[in-house]
Design a protein around this motif. Structure first.
Motif, PDB file in Angstrom:
ATOM      1  N   VAL A 389      -3.879  -3.580   7.027  1.00 12.89           N
ATOM      2  CA  VAL A 389      -4.169  -2.272   6.422  1.00 12.89           C
ATOM      3  C   VAL A 389      -3.341  -2.079   5.156  1.00 12.89           C
ATOM      4  CG1 VAL A 389      -3.917   0.221   6.744  1.00 12.89           C
ATOM      5  CG2 VAL A 389      -4.929  -1.163   8.560  1.00 12.89           C
ATOM      6  N   TYR A 390      -2.052  -2.405   5.235  1.00  9.71           N
ATOM      7  CA  TYR A 390      -1.165  -2.254   4.078  1.00  9.71           C
ATOM      8  C   TYR A 390      -1.462  -3.312   3.013  1.00  9.71           C
ATOM      9  CZ  TYR A 390       1.841   1.222   6.302  1.00  9.71           C
ATOM     10  OH  TYR A 390       2.332   2.367   6.877  1.00  9.71           O
ATOM     11  N   ALA A 391      -1.672  -4.562   3.439  1.00  7.52           N
ATOM     12  CA  ALA A 391      -1.933  -5.646   2.491  1.00  7.52           C
ATOM     13  C   ALA A 391      -3.225  -5.394   1.727  1.00  7.52           C
ATOM     14  CB  ALA A 391      -1.995  -6.976   3.227  1.00  7.52           C
ATOM     15  N   ASN A 392      -4.244  -4.903   2.407  1.00 10.97           N
ATOM     16  CA  ASN A 392      -5.509  -4.586   1.750  1.00 10.97           C
ATOM     17  C   ASN A 392      -5.321  -3.513   0.696  1.00 10.97           C
ATOM     18  OD1 ASN A 392      -8.537  -4.395   1.523  1.00 10.97           O
ATOM     19  ND2 ASN A 392      -8.128  -2.358   2.356  1.00 10.97           N
ATOM     20  N   ASN A 393      -4.508  -2.509   0.995  1.00  8.10           N
ATOM     21  CA  ASN A 393      -4.282  -1.420   0.055  1.00  8.10           C
ATOM     22  C   ASN A 393      -3.566  -1.894  -1.206  1.00  8.10           C
ATOM     23  OD1 ASN A 393      -4.371   1.529  -0.494  1.00  8.10           O
ATOM     24  ND2 ASN A 393      -2.147   1.331  -0.473  1.00  8.10           N
ATOM     25  N   LYS A 394      -2.663  -2.873  -1.051  1.00  5.89           N
ATOM     26  CA  LYS A 394      -1.866  -3.337  -2.189  1.00  5.89           C
ATOM     27  C   LYS A 394      -2.476  -4.551  -2.891  1.00  5.89           C
ATOM     28  CE  LYS A 394       2.034  -2.112  -2.863  1.00  5.89           C
ATOM     29  NZ  LYS A 394       2.627  -1.092  -3.760  1.00  5.89           N
ATOM     30  N   GLY A 395      -3.133  -5.430  -2.133  1.00  8.49           N
ATOM     31  CA  GLY A 395      -3.571  -6.687  -2.722  1.00  8.49           C
ATOM     32  C   GLY A 395      -5.010  -7.068  -2.468  1.00  8.49           C
ATOM     33  N   GLY A 396      -5.768  -6.222  -1.768  1.00  8.77           N
ATOM     34  CA  GLY A 396      -7.171  -6.507  -1.544  1.00  8.77           C
ATOM     35  C   GLY A 396      -7.438  -7.372  -0.322  1.00  8.77           C
ATOM     36  N   MET A 397      -8.691  -7.778  -0.186  1.00  8.71           N
ATOM     37  CA  MET A 397      -9.136  -8.472   1.020  1.00  8.71           C
ATOM     38  C   MET A 397      -8.434  -9.816   1.213  1.00  8.71           C
ATOM     39  SD  MET A 397     -13.024  -9.257   2.247  1.00  8.71           S
ATOM     40  CE  MET A 397     -13.361 -10.020   3.835  1.00  8.71           C
ATOM     41  N   LYS A 398      -8.165 -10.532   0.119  1.00  8.06           N
ATOM     42  CA  LYS A 398      -7.503 -11.830   0.236  1.00  8.06           C
ATOM     43  C   LYS A 398      -6.141 -11.681   0.913  1.00  8.06           C
ATOM     44  CE  LYS A 398      -5.943 -13.888  -3.510  1.00  8.06           C
ATOM     45  NZ  LYS A 398      -5.963 -14.622  -4.795  1.00  8.06           N
ATOM     46  N   ALA A 399      -5.372 -10.700   0.484  1.00  6.47           N
ATOM     47  CA  ALA A 399      -4.063 -10.454   1.091  1.00  6.47           C
ATOM     48  C   ALA A 399      -4.213 -10.020   2.540  1.00  6.47           C
ATOM     49  CB  ALA A 399      -3.309  -9.394   0.300  1.00  6.47           C
ATOM     50  N   ALA A 400      -5.266  -9.240   2.828  1.00  5.87           N
ATOM     51  CA  ALA A 400      -5.489  -8.743   4.187  1.00  5.87           C
ATOM     52  C   ALA A 400      -5.862  -9.852   5.152  1.00  5.87           C
ATOM     53  CB  ALA A 400      -6.583  -7.673   4.176  1.00  5.87           C
ATOM     54  N   MET A 401      -6.287 -11.001   4.655  1.00 14.01           N
ATOM     55  CA  MET A 401      -6.615 -12.132   5.516  1.00 14.01           C
ATOM     56  C   MET A 401      -5.473 -13.146   5.598  1.00 14.01           C
ATOM     57  SD  MET A 401     -10.595 -12.733   4.346  1.00 14.01           S
ATOM     58  CE  MET A 401     -10.936 -13.966   5.589  1.00 14.01           C
ATOM     59  N   ILE A 402      -4.854 -13.457   4.460  1.00  9.51           N
ATOM     60  CA  ILE A 402      -3.818 -14.484   4.417  1.00  9.51           C
ATOM     61  C   ILE A 402      -2.526 -14.028   5.102  1.00  9.51           C
ATOM     62  CG2 ILE A 402      -2.289 -15.803   2.881  1.00  9.51           C
ATOM     63  CD1 ILE A 402      -4.609 -15.830   0.845  1.00  9.51           C
ATOM     64  N   LEU A 403      -2.087 -12.807   4.811  1.00  9.77           N
ATOM     65  CA  LEU A 403      -0.780 -12.363   5.293  1.00  9.77           C
ATOM     66  C   LEU A 403      -0.728 -12.157   6.811  1.00  9.77           C
ATOM     67  CD1 LEU A 403       0.226 -10.058   2.299  1.00  9.77           C
ATOM     68  CD2 LEU A 403       0.838 -12.441   2.722  1.00  9.77           C
ATOM     69  N   PRO A 404      -1.754 -11.579   7.453  1.00 11.88           N
ATOM     70  CA  PRO A 404      -1.733 -11.533   8.926  1.00 11.88           C
ATOM     71  C   PRO A 404      -1.738 -12.918   9.563  1.00 11.88           C
ATOM     72  CG  PRO A 404      -3.249  -9.897   8.087  1.00 11.88           C
ATOM     73  CD  PRO A 404      -2.844 -10.753   6.914  1.00 11.88           C
ATOM     74  N   PHE A 405      -2.421 -13.883   8.933  1.00  9.65           N
ATOM     75  CA  PHE A 405      -2.411 -15.253   9.447  1.00  9.65           C
ATOM     76  C   PHE A 405      -0.986 -15.809   9.439  1.00  9.65           C
ATOM     77  CE2 PHE A 405      -2.394 -19.817   8.437  1.00  9.65           C
ATOM     78  CZ  PHE A 405      -3.027 -20.318   9.560  1.00  9.65           C
ATOM     79  N   ILE A 406      -0.268 -15.609   8.335  1.00  9.29           N
ATOM     80  CA  ILE A 406       1.130 -16.050   8.249  1.00  9.29           C
ATOM     81  C   ILE A 406       1.977 -15.323   9.281  1.00  9.29           C
ATOM     82  CG2 ILE A 406       3.178 -16.076   6.763  1.00  9.29           C
ATOM     83  CD1 ILE A 406       1.245 -16.386   4.373  1.00  9.29           C
ATOM     84  N   SER A 407       1.716 -14.037   9.447  1.00 11.82           N
ATOM     85  CA  SER A 407       2.436 -13.251  10.452  1.00 11.82           C
ATOM     86  C   SER A 407       2.246 -13.831  11.848  1.00 11.82           C
ATOM     87  CB  SER A 407       1.946 -11.798  10.422  1.00 11.82           C
ATOM     88  OG  SER A 407       2.424 -11.068  11.527  1.00 11.82           O
ATOM     89  N   GLY A 408       1.010 -14.215  12.184  1.00 14.43           N
ATOM     90  CA  GLY A 408       0.742 -14.798  13.501  1.00 14.43           C
ATOM     91  C   GLY A 408       1.552 -16.054  13.754  1.00 14.43           C
TER      92      GLY A 408
END
Length: 512
Positions: A389-408
């Motif tokens: 939710v936060y990554a999408n707001n700051k960096g768009g869909m690409k960030a919303a997919m890549i960063l949660p993957f790294i988090s996992g």
């Protein structure tokens, strides 16, 4: 003293550990301080309590809905592993702290009280500390106090024989973490919610701050390089039949059906009947469809709860901010943010985080790790959906997919390392959420190997963070919580000045 302890125990059990009543108490106190009429005080308090109860129904439904998958993956494939989940982590401390450290779990509740007081004092002294947020998520505080109790006992064994010193040290570190971590989420949360007046008080607060910053940098880098900037999920209009994914309920239902449907098919009908999840005469197909579509149902319930109580909380907290803790904001459950930004960021973040977790678990199995991990629903959903939710707001869909993957990946690898090292894995669980898989292991290593010098480094680092935040934006730092519209005007003026300077620099370069 005995009377005070009984009073505290009653308060902790019935209010502090029950977020709905804690939020209700805050709203009640805030409206009283604002001198609202008694009927507004009563109505606002009831709406806040009921709203949080609705949110809890949604959150609890999501967790229980995942249970057949969690149990099935463990039993069907004979995995004897530690579960990364806040409740499993709390149970591990309850079961093992007396056996390992000869300490009573009752001391955890005393730690919780002192750490909460430390948080209040730090915010009250905001002109010195530069801290602006009060951690109000009671059930999360209990889980964190439990894990912090174990980690600090392990890291500083010399304190074990001095209960007073032990609790003071623990409370300072934990209270600072609550205040500093939630304070880091103020700017990204105010931007996400357009000044709703709260921040995060959960298990991934430093992770959210870090990933929000990274997402912003990803966006800036693409702009500077002239690349196509990743648009936010809500700004993407999908063509043709893909347009059905623009609807949050449809998107969630379809994505969950594909993801969980595949896992349930692997588990098989016979196993689900044997485990008691599916009746012998029930349809396997409709069991899968019902289970998967329930995710959309519980998300809708959760978002209704958010809408019901957030307005009351933010309005009433002005009374507390004006009279008791000037310029402060409440730090609340991460699920509150799902009512803002793109609703579709929630299932996308969950799925990308789940892929990261399952990949990391596969690596542990291949490497024959002494500590195996089973993904709990709470970390994989509430961490990664929130980060998305936060990554999408700051960096768009690409960030919303890549960063949660790294988090996992971080959640599994970090939890396996720390839980195995400190001995919690032997009791079946670890908290497992981002800050406790990444940040707290760093704290533990510093304190374990550098002893009191490591403790000093942790405390000083936490105290320095808000000072650095303040120095980076002295004009807007307190304004963002006191008058968000004025803060936006200030930010727009600064952005305009930056654009003018950039244009002047380009003109100067052209003359040269």
């Amino acid at each position: 003293m005995d009377i005070l302890m009984k009073a505290w125990s009653y308060f902790a059990t019935n209010i502090l550990q029950q977020p709905a009543w804690m939020i209700g108490l805050i709203v009640l106190l805030g409206y009283i301080l604002l001198r609202k009429p008694w009927y507004d005080v009563l109505g606002g308090t009831i709406k806040a309590v009921v709203g949080y109860m609705i949110l809890a129904v949604g959150s609890g439904g999501l967790v229980s809905n995942f249970r057949p998958v969690l149990v099935g993956l463990k039993e069907r494939f004979n995995l004897d592993a530690m579960v990364i989940d806040p409740y499993f982590g709390q149970n591990a401390v309850t079961a093992g702290v007396e056996e390992v450290f000869k300490k009573s779990f009752s001391q955890v509740m005393m730690l919780l009280l002192i750490a909460f007081i430390v948080n209040i004092i730090l915010v009250r002294l905001r002109k010195i500390t530069k801290l602006r947020s009060l951690f109000t998520t009671g059930h999360v505080q209990v889980q964190q106090a439990s894990t912090a109790f174990w980690l600090i006992l392990f890291a500083l064994p010399a304190l074990k024989d001095n209960n007073t010193a032990l609790l003071i040290v623990m409370a300072v570190v934990l209270g600072l973490y609550w205040a500093v971590g939630s304070n880091l989420t103020i700017e990204p949360t105010q931007e996400l919610t357009d000044g709703a007046g709260f921040c995060l008080g959960h298990q991934q607060i430093m992770g959210v701050a870090l990933f929000s910053w990274i997402a912003g940098k990803m966006h800036e880098r693409d702009e500077k390089k002239g690349k196509k900037v990743s648009r936010r999920i809500e700004d993407i209009e999908l063509p043709g039949f893909m347009s059905i994914f623009n609807e949050n309920m449809v998107c969630t239902a379809l994505l969950m059906t594909v993801f969980f449907g595949a896992i349930l098919l692997i588990l098989g009908r016979d196993y689900l009947i044997e485990a008691g999840f599916l009746g012998e005469n029930a349809s396997f197909l409709f069991y899968i469809l019902t289970l998967c579509l329930n995710f959309a149902v519980y998300l809708a319930i959760l978002q209704l709860g958010v809408r019901t109580f957030v307005t009351e909380l933010t309005q009433s907290f002005q009374g507390i901010a004006n009279k008791l803790l000037p310029g402060s904001v409440p730090a609340v459950d991460c699920a509150v943010t799902y009512g803002f930004g793109s609703p579709n960021a929630v299932p996308i973040g969950f799925l990308c985080g789940a892929v990261g977790q399952f990949l990391a678990i596969g690596v542990l199995i291949l490497l024959q790790s002494p500590v195996l991990v089973i993904a709990g629903f709470v970390p994989v959903f509430f961490d990664n959906a929130t980060i998305a939710v936060y990554a999408n707001n700051k960096g768009g869909m690409k960030a919303a997919m890549i960063l949660p993957f790294i988090s996992g990946l971080c959640q599994v690898f970090g939890s396996a390392l720390i839980a195995g090292w400190v001995g919690m894995a032997a009791y079946g669980g670890y908290l497992g959420m981002w800050d406790w898989a990444v940040v707290w292991p760093v704290f533990t290593v510093l304190m374990r190997y550098l002893s009191y010098a490591g403790l000093a480094i942790v405390v000083i680092a936490l105290l320095v963070i808000p000072q650095l935040q303040y120095r980076a934006d002295k004009e807007g730092y307190f304004l963002i919580t006191e008058d968000y519209e004025a803060y936006k005007e200030l930010k727009a003026k600064k952005a305009a000045v930056t654009v003018q300077r950039s244009a002047c620099d380009k003109q100067t370069d052209g003359v040269d």
